[in-house]
Design an enzyme around this catalytic site. Structure first.
Site: not given
Length: 322
Positions: A85, A155, A190
């Site tokens: 990430e 995200k 994540c």
């Protein structure tokens, strides 16, 4: 594997063995400590994860590290390489102004350099970066191939940590699963792992492999040891997770980058070593959404047996404890 026991001249299978097969878990492969390359299994596609550090705010240094990794992955025969990430920017920023300085647009020259590296190495790469889109910042991952940008994912689930405090959530307007020469690649980042719906949507959209850049802190061991296996198993997909094992701005990252099979088997686990870690995979396993425990007797069509009309509660916006 089902073990047979002969009773009264007829082949019998113990209940424990049948349940073990139904759960479809396997034993993780052991890895040699400190190795930066792993044993390759002889299967169809080679998938790798890059467990590499990031220099906070030094985009050019991080770019050079990524380009080098893509070249090494190609030389090793890997076809897909997943980066952590925000690999290009670092994750632990302290302010919106700092985040803005580290953000780049998709059309930035650095992205073009990554595409060229993929072309030279014949590699597809998923690279985490901090995206600038006008006045809006996103925690994003770009999927790149020899022919250019294949897709961008922003995200969607943002914890109150690091640069996620200063970015907007992705709205899901762009396709999350992109077709590539090696198969369909879906992306999540994540904290998305915490939400089973995120991975399930990717599986329903036809992902063979879910690439997951992450920035796990050292406290995230349960995610690395259990949740990744569950997400791969319940969706019958490969999961390729790339983390860091360095420190940034006082935060130590876990490492434990890994490739997990649709059976929930950890094919490779990087531990806390730095390097590129790969495994050979058979994508046919991710395209067969059916478990055959005893042929013609005990077969489970995992996706066909879903009952979406019974799951409408999961779309509620107000929930207990919120």
């Amino acid at each position: 594997m089902l073990h047979a026991a002969c009773q009264g001249g007829r082949e019998q299978r113990s209940l424990i063995d049948v349940l073990h097969a139904a759960c479809y878990f396997s034993t993780p492969l052991e890895q040699e400590g400190g190795s930066t390359e792993v044993h390759e299994t002889d299967r169809t596609t080679r998938v790798a994860v890059a467990q590499l550090p990031s220099a906070k705010g030094d985009l050019d240094a991080n770019l050079e590290r990524a380009i080098d990794a893509i070249g090494r992955a190609g030389s090793a025969g890997h076809e897909l390489l997943v980066f952590p990430e925000c690999a290009l920017s670092g994750y632990m920023v302290d302010s919106r102004a700092e985040a803005e300085r580290q953000a780049i647009a998709v059309g930035d020259r650095r992205v073009a350099h990554l595409v060229e590296a993929c072309r030279q190495a014949s590699v597809i790469a998923v690279v985490g970066f901090l995206e600038s889109a006008g006045d809006v910042l996103y925690n994003a991952a770009v999927t790149l191939g020899p022919d250019g940008i294949l897709g961008i994912y922003r995200k969607q689930h943002l914890p109150l940590l690091g640069l996620d405090r200063f970015v907007a959530p992705g709205l899901g307007k762009d396709p999350r699963v992109v077709p590539t020469p090696i198969g369909n690649i879906g992306v999540m980042i994540c904290f998305d792992l915490r939400f089973p719906e995120s991975a399930r949507v990717l599986a329903l959209q036809g992902a063979d492999i879910i690439a997951m850049p992450t920035a796990w802190p050292r406290s995230a061991t349960f995610l690395a040891e259990h949740v990744t296996r569950v997400r791969a198993l319940e969706n019958l997909v490969y999961l390729a997770v790339a983390d860091r094992a360095d420190e940034e701005n006082g935060v130590a990252f876990l490492g434990r980058s890994q490739v997990v099979s649709p059976a929930g088997e950890v094919l490779v686990d990087a531990g806390d070593a730095e390097g590129i870690f790969g495994a050979g995979v058979d994508l046919a396993q991710a395209r067969t959404k059916k478990l055959v425990i005893i042929p013609d007797e005990y077969e489970v069509a995992v996706f066909a047996e879903r009952k979406p009309d019974l799951y409408r509660e999961i779309t509620r916006t107000s929930v207990p404890g919120s």
